[in-house]
Design a protein around this motif. Structure first.
Motif, PDB file in Angstrom:
ATOM      1  N   ILE A  31       0.853  -1.192   0.000  1.00 14.77           N
ATOM      2  CA  ILE A  31       0.000   0.000   0.000  1.00 14.77           C
ATOM      3  C   ILE A  31       0.882   1.231   0.000  1.00 14.77           C
ATOM      4  N   ARG A  32       0.511   2.211  -0.816  1.00 16.84           N
ATOM      5  CA  ARG A  32       1.229   3.484  -0.843  1.00 16.84           C
ATOM      6  C   ARG A  32       0.370   4.548  -0.191  1.00 16.84           C
ATOM      7  N   PHE A  33       0.992   5.384   0.621  1.00 14.77           N
ATOM      8  CA  PHE A  33       0.321   6.468   1.330  1.00 14.77           C
ATOM      9  C   PHE A  33       0.819   7.803   0.797  1.00 14.77           C
ATOM     10  N   SER A  34       0.182   8.873   1.219  1.00 15.47           N
ATOM     11  CA  SER A  34       0.570  10.188   0.707  1.00 15.47           C
ATOM     12  C   SER A  34       1.890  10.673   1.304  1.00 15.47           C
ATOM     13  N   HIS A  35       2.246  10.186   2.494  1.00 13.90           N
ATOM     14  CA  HIS A  35       3.509  10.580   3.114  1.00 13.90           C
ATOM     15  C   HIS A  35       3.885   9.572   4.204  1.00 13.90           C
ATOM     16  N   PHE A  36       5.118   9.674   4.671  1.00 16.42           N
ATOM     17  CA  PHE A  36       5.651   8.726   5.645  1.00 16.42           C
ATOM     18  C   PHE A  36       4.834   8.696   6.933  1.00 16.42           C
ATOM     19  N   GLY A  37       4.426   9.858   7.436  1.00 14.28           N
ATOM     20  CA  GLY A  37       3.663   9.905   8.688  1.00 14.28           C
ATOM     21  C   GLY A  37       2.370   9.112   8.602  1.00 14.28           C
ATOM     22  N   GLU A  38       1.714   9.182   7.465  1.00 13.70           N
ATOM     23  CA  GLU A  38       0.473   8.427   7.267  1.00 13.70           C
ATOM     24  C   GLU A  38       0.761   6.924   7.234  1.00 13.70           C
ATOM     25  N   ALA A  39       1.843   6.549   6.572  1.00 15.55           N
ATOM     26  CA  ALA A  39       2.238   5.136   6.523  1.00 15.55           C
ATOM     27  C   ALA A  39       2.569   4.623   7.924  1.00 15.55           C
ATOM     28  N   LEU A  40       3.274   5.433   8.689  1.00 22.23           N
ATOM     29  CA  LEU A  40       3.647   5.042  10.040  1.00 22.23           C
ATOM     30  C   LEU A  40       2.422   4.898  10.949  1.00 22.23           C
ATOM     31  N   ALA A  41       1.475   5.811  10.833  1.00 25.55           N
ATOM     32  CA  ALA A  41       0.238   5.720  11.622  1.00 25.55           C
ATOM     33  C   ALA A  41      -0.518   4.435  11.286  1.00 25.55           C
ATOM     34  N   PHE A  42      -0.557   4.091  10.001  1.00 22.45           N
ATOM     35  CA  PHE A  42      -1.200   2.862   9.554  1.00 22.45           C
ATOM     36  C   PHE A  42      -0.516   1.642  10.173  1.00 22.45           C
ATOM     37  N   VAL A  43       0.816   1.613  10.130  1.00 22.43           N
ATOM     38  CA  VAL A  43       1.575   0.497  10.694  1.00 22.43           C
ATOM     39  C   VAL A  43       1.303   0.361  12.189  1.00 22.43           C
ATOM     40  N   ASN A  44       1.228   1.467  12.890  1.00 21.00           N
ATOM     41  CA  ASN A  44       0.933   1.412  14.323  1.00 21.00           C
ATOM     42  C   ASN A  44      -0.453   0.835  14.585  1.00 21.00           C
ATOM     43  N   GLN A  45      -1.421   1.185  13.752  1.00 23.47           N
ATOM     44  CA  GLN A  45      -2.767   0.631  13.920  1.00 23.47           C
ATOM     45  C   GLN A  45      -2.769  -0.869  13.614  1.00 23.47           C
ATOM     46  N   VAL A  46      -2.068  -1.277  12.574  1.00 23.43           N
ATOM     47  CA  VAL A  46      -1.936  -2.708  12.263  1.00 23.43           C
ATOM     48  C   VAL A  46      -1.281  -3.429  13.437  1.00 23.43           C
ATOM     49  N   GLY A  47      -0.290  -2.799  14.048  1.00 27.72           N
ATOM     50  CA  GLY A  47       0.378  -3.393  15.209  1.00 27.72           C
ATOM     51  C   GLY A  47      -0.573  -3.641  16.361  1.00 27.72           C
ATOM     52  N   ARG A  48      -1.484  -2.720  16.595  1.00 30.85           N
ATOM     53  CA  ARG A  48      -2.471  -2.920  17.670  1.00 30.85           C
ATOM     54  C   ARG A  48      -3.390  -4.093  17.346  1.00 30.85           C
ATOM     55  N   PHE A  49      -3.844  -4.186  16.103  1.00 28.56           N
ATOM     56  CA  PHE A  49      -4.680  -5.326  15.694  1.00 28.56           C
ATOM     57  C   PHE A  49      -3.914  -6.636  15.865  1.00 28.56           C
ATOM     58  N   ALA A  50      -2.650  -6.633  15.457  1.00 35.10           N
ATOM     59  CA  ALA A  50      -1.834  -7.845  15.539  1.00 35.10           C
ATOM     60  C   ALA A  50      -1.639  -8.275  16.987  1.00 35.10           C
ATOM     61  N   GLU A  51      -1.388  -7.317  17.860  1.00 35.50           N
ATOM     62  CA  GLU A  51      -1.240  -7.639  19.285  1.00 35.50           C
ATOM     63  C   GLU A  51      -2.530  -8.226  19.843  1.00 35.50           C
ATOM     64  N   ASP A  52      -3.661  -7.616  19.511  1.00 37.67           N
ATOM     65  CA  ASP A  52      -4.956  -8.118  19.994  1.00 37.67           C
ATOM     66  C   ASP A  52      -5.213  -9.543  19.522  1.00 37.67           C
ATOM     67  N   ALA A  53      -4.793  -9.854  18.291  1.00 37.32           N
ATOM     68  CA  ALA A  53      -5.016 -11.180  17.712  1.00 37.32           C
ATOM     69  C   ALA A  53      -3.896 -12.162  18.055  1.00 37.32           C
ATOM     70  N   ASN A  54      -2.819 -11.655  18.679  1.00 38.66           N
ATOM     71  CA  ASN A  54      -1.629 -12.461  18.922  1.00 38.66           C
ATOM     72  C   ASN A  54      -1.172 -13.149  17.636  1.00 38.66           C
ATOM     73  N   HIS A  55      -1.170 -12.362  16.562  1.00 38.67           N
ATOM     74  CA  HIS A  55      -0.768 -12.854  15.238  1.00 38.67           C
ATOM     75  C   HIS A  55      -0.063 -11.704  14.531  1.00 38.67           C
ATOM     76  N   HIS A  56       1.224 -11.856  14.279  1.00 36.93           N
ATOM     77  CA  HIS A  56       2.051 -10.725  13.881  1.00 36.93           C
ATOM     78  C   HIS A  56       2.543 -10.833  12.444  1.00 36.93           C
ATOM     79  N   PRO A  57       2.200  -9.840  11.628  1.00 38.54           N
ATOM     80  CA  PRO A  57       2.644  -9.844  10.236  1.00 38.54           C
ATOM     81  C   PRO A  57       4.100  -9.398  10.110  1.00 38.54           C
ATOM     82  N   ASP A  58       4.692  -9.740   8.985  1.00 36.28           N
ATOM     83  CA  ASP A  58       5.964  -9.138   8.606  1.00 36.28           C
ATOM     84  C   ASP A  58       5.607  -7.807   7.968  1.00 36.28           C
ATOM     85  N   ILE A  59       6.223  -6.735   8.438  1.00 32.72           N
ATOM     86  CA  ILE A  59       5.907  -5.391   7.957  1.00 32.72           C
ATOM     87  C   ILE A  59       7.181  -4.728   7.476  1.00 32.72           C
ATOM     88  N   ASP A  60       7.120  -4.192   6.262  1.00 36.50           N
ATOM     89  CA  ASP A  60       8.234  -3.443   5.695  1.00 36.50           C
ATOM     90  C   ASP A  60       7.703  -2.053   5.358  1.00 36.50           C
TER      91      ASP A  60
END
Length: 100
Positions: A31-60
């Protein structure tokens, strides 16, 4: 959770737009975002979902682009956990994002 068959993978993949099956056996979305800050915010939200599910993606994360890969390591394959997390991730992608 049991490892999915090829047929189950194909069916589940058809329900998560933007995701592809890789030769490695994982599912991937870029996924491409408009800027780095938006991409980082998205990754942080994915991280919260992953923690809740105890299932962790590889993220680049590279500037404005995020690549996610899902695979259930302890089952050496794809399971329902991968597709459930992919669906959750798809729910938070906005019109500001662009699949690439």
């Amino acid at each position: 959770m049991a490892k999915l068959s090829h047929e189950q993978i194909a069916l589940n993949l058809s329900k998560i737009p933007g995701w592809t099956l890789e030769d490695s056996g994982s599912i991937m979305r870029r996924i491409r975002f408009s800027h780095f800050g938006e991409a980082l915010a998205f990754v942080n939200q994915v991280g919260r979902f992953a923690e809740d599910a105890n299932h962790h993606p590889d993220i680049d994360i590279r500037r404005d682009q995020v690549t996610l890969r899902l695979f259930t390591h302890d089952k050496s394959g794809l399971t329902g956990k991968d597709f459930a997390l992919a669906q959750k991730i798809n729910q938070i992608t906005s019109s500001a994002t662009k699949a690439i």
